[in-house]
Design a protein around this motif. Structure first.
Motif, PDB file in Angstrom:
ATOM      1  N   THR A  66       0.847  -1.181   0.000  1.00 17.41           N
ATOM      2  CA  THR A  66       0.000   0.000   0.000  1.00 17.41           C
ATOM      3  C   THR A  66       0.885   1.233   0.000  1.00 17.41           C
ATOM      4  N   CYS A  67       0.591   2.149  -0.906  1.00 22.70           N
ATOM      5  CA  CYS A  67       1.261   3.447  -0.919  1.00 22.70           C
ATOM      6  C   CYS A  67       0.152   4.480  -1.019  1.00 22.70           C
ATOM      7  N   ALA A  68      -0.201   5.088   0.098  1.00 17.81           N
ATOM      8  CA  ALA A  68      -1.428   5.880   0.195  1.00 17.81           C
ATOM      9  C   ALA A  68      -1.504   7.000  -0.829  1.00 17.81           C
ATOM     10  N   SER A  69      -0.423   7.761  -1.000  1.00 21.13           N
ATOM     11  CA  SER A  69      -0.509   8.975  -1.802  1.00 21.13           C
ATOM     12  C   SER A  69       0.416   8.989  -3.009  1.00 21.13           C
ATOM     13  N   SER A  70       0.941   7.814  -3.381  1.00 23.23           N
ATOM     14  CA  SER A  70       1.803   7.751  -4.564  1.00 23.23           C
ATOM     15  C   SER A  70       1.702   6.359  -5.169  1.00 23.23           C
ATOM     16  N   ALA A  71       2.560   6.072  -6.124  1.00 22.43           N
ATOM     17  CA  ALA A  71       2.548   4.776  -6.795  1.00 22.43           C
ATOM     18  C   ALA A  71       3.218   3.721  -5.922  1.00 22.43           C
ATOM     19  N   ALA A  72       2.620   2.543  -5.854  1.00 19.86           N
ATOM     20  CA  ALA A  72       3.268   1.428  -5.161  1.00 19.86           C
ATOM     21  C   ALA A  72       4.514   1.000  -5.914  1.00 19.86           C
ATOM     22  N   VAL A  73       4.464   1.101  -7.250  1.00 20.52           N
ATOM     23  CA  VAL A  73       5.632   0.851  -8.096  1.00 20.52           C
ATOM     24  C   VAL A  73       5.820   2.068  -8.991  1.00 20.52           C
ATOM     25  N   ARG A  75      -1.988  -1.197  -3.743  1.00 21.59           N
ATOM     26  CA  ARG A  75      -3.072  -0.274  -3.432  1.00 21.59           C
ATOM     27  C   ARG A  75      -2.591   1.180  -3.356  1.00 21.59           C
ATOM     28  N   ASN A  76      -3.503   2.069  -3.740  1.00 24.55           N
ATOM     29  CA  ASN A  76      -3.411   3.484  -3.400  1.00 24.55           C
ATOM     30  C   ASN A  76      -4.695   3.831  -2.679  1.00 24.55           C
ATOM     31  N   THR A  77      -4.618   4.495  -1.532  1.00 26.01           N
ATOM     32  CA  THR A  77      -5.809   4.692  -0.698  1.00 26.01           C
ATOM     33  C   THR A  77      -6.175   6.147  -0.462  1.00 26.01           C
ATOM     34  N   ASP A  78      -5.420   7.071  -1.066  1.00 22.87           N
ATOM     35  CA  ASP A  78      -5.686   8.488  -0.790  1.00 22.87           C
ATOM     36  C   ASP A  78      -5.418   9.288  -2.058  1.00 22.87           C
ATOM     37  N   GLU A  79      -5.472  10.604  -1.962  1.00 20.07           N
ATOM     38  CA  GLU A  79      -5.168  11.480  -3.086  1.00 20.07           C
ATOM     39  C   GLU A  79      -3.665  11.402  -3.403  1.00 20.07           C
ATOM     40  N   TYR A  80      -3.348  11.439  -4.711  1.00 18.82           N
ATOM     41  CA  TYR A  80      -1.945  11.423  -5.105  1.00 18.82           C
ATOM     42  C   TYR A  80      -1.282  12.761  -4.762  1.00 18.82           C
ATOM     43  N   VAL A  81      -0.094  12.683  -4.203  1.00 22.22           N
ATOM     44  CA  VAL A  81       0.671  13.859  -3.808  1.00 22.22           C
ATOM     45  C   VAL A  81       1.994  13.847  -4.569  1.00 22.22           C
ATOM     46  N   ALA A  82       2.359  14.982  -5.173  1.00 20.92           N
ATOM     47  CA  ALA A  82       3.583  15.067  -5.966  1.00 20.92           C
ATOM     48  C   ALA A  82       4.815  14.833  -5.099  1.00 20.92           C
ATOM     49  N   ASN A  97       3.845  13.732 -12.757  1.00 26.46           N
ATOM     50  CA  ASN A  97       2.481  13.719 -12.245  1.00 26.46           C
ATOM     51  C   ASN A  97       2.051  12.275 -11.991  1.00 26.46           C
ATOM     52  N   ILE A  98       2.505  11.722 -10.895  1.00 20.03           N
ATOM     53  CA  ILE A  98       2.220  10.319 -10.572  1.00 20.03           C
ATOM     54  C   ILE A  98       0.748  10.186 -10.217  1.00 20.03           C
ATOM     55  N   ASP A  99       0.045   9.323 -10.970  1.00 17.11           N
ATOM     56  CA  ASP A  99      -1.392   9.191 -10.757  1.00 17.11           C
ATOM     57  C   ASP A  99      -1.871   7.757 -10.977  1.00 17.11           C
ATOM     58  N   ALA A 100      -1.047   6.783 -10.595  1.00 11.84           N
ATOM     59  CA  ALA A 100      -1.417   5.386 -10.787  1.00 11.84           C
ATOM     60  C   ALA A 100      -0.693   4.515  -9.778  1.00 11.84           C
ATOM     61  N   VAL A 101      -1.248   3.346  -9.508  1.00 13.30           N
ATOM     62  CA  VAL A 101      -0.603   2.398  -8.601  1.00 13.30           C
ATOM     63  C   VAL A 101       0.722   1.909  -9.177  1.00 13.30           C
ATOM     64  N   ILE A 102       0.752   1.662 -10.485  1.00 14.67           N
ATOM     65  CA  ILE A 102       2.009   1.412 -11.194  1.00 14.67           C
ATOM     66  C   ILE A 102       2.187   2.560 -12.174  1.00 14.67           C
ATOM     67  N   PHE A 103       3.215   3.347 -11.987  1.00 17.06           N
ATOM     68  CA  PHE A 103       3.463   4.520 -12.823  1.00 17.06           C
ATOM     69  C   PHE A 103       4.837   4.356 -13.464  1.00 17.06           C
TER      70      PHE A 103
END
Length: 206
Positions: free
Chosen positions: A138-145, A166-173, A178-184
């Motif tokens: 789980t990486c709440a605010s960024s990509a797990a990978v 998993r991502n469980t919160d809003e993405y934070v730079a 612009n990371i916006d996925a569980v795998i980015f």
């Protein structure tokens, strides 16, 4: 790789990554129960027509390694994920708290759980294979990978394993991307499985 081939590869990966239940490298089962096959059958006339139309077959877009879905355990680096501390061989791996950074070409086999952590690939001009063998990240605010830099990355699920990202919160730079996925991924990305189950929440390769 041309821009068109990259777009086609991204489309294939987006399709593969959106599946929540995966069975083998020749077909995937979606959450709606539909089966999508990655196999392509074309005869000589169809292939000729595709070429004239400017489209590509799977052989044009993917290498043998892309389609094989296998990995070599010999020489691989094993990394065990844990909230109590990540352990693993040090060649090509930098461990900083709950973040694992891959810095060199090779095969890296991951197992274990991180309730808040991340795998980063930062390996210029390197081909990196990440194997998930029963991981839960789980990486709440960024990509797990997060593939920040590489020539190409292969994500492979070990046979019989169950893996969850998993991502469980809003993405934070965390940088200029612009990371916006569980795998980015900022490089070419290939996903292949070996009769494994995986859950990927919010995946969209770029």
């Amino acid at each position: 790789m041309s821009y068109r081939r990259k777009k086609l590869l991204a489309l294939f990966c987006a399709t593969a990554l959106s599946m929540t239940a995966v069975a083998g490298c020749t077909g995937t089962k979606s959450s709606t129960g539909n089966v999508v096959s990655s196999e392509t059958e074309t005869n000589a006339e169809e292939t000729s027509a595709q070429s004239e139309a400017g489209t590509f077959s799977s052989a044009d877009m993917f290498t043998e390694r892309d389609l094989a879905g296998t990995y070599e355990e010999s020489g691989a680096v094993y990394v065990t994920l844990s909230d109590d501390g990540i352990t693993g061989e040090t060649d090509g791996v930098v461990i900083d708290g709950q973040t694992v950074t891959i810095t060199a070409e090779g095969t890296y086999i991951f197992s274990g759980t991180l309730s808040e952590g991340q795998i980063v690939v930062d390996a210029d001009n390197a081909k990196v294979q990440i194997v998930f063998d029963n991981v839960d990240i789980t990486c709440a605010s960024s990509a797990a990978v997060y593939v920040k830099s590489a020539e190409k990355v292969f994500v492979t699920l070990a046979e019989g394993s169950q893996n969850t990202l998993r991502n469980t919160d809003e993405y934070v730079a965390i940088d200029d991307n612009n990371i916006d996925a569980v795998i980015f991924a900022k490089s070419d990305l290939t996903l292949c499985v070996q009769r494994s189950w995986t859950t990927l929440a919010g995946v969209s390769p770029v």
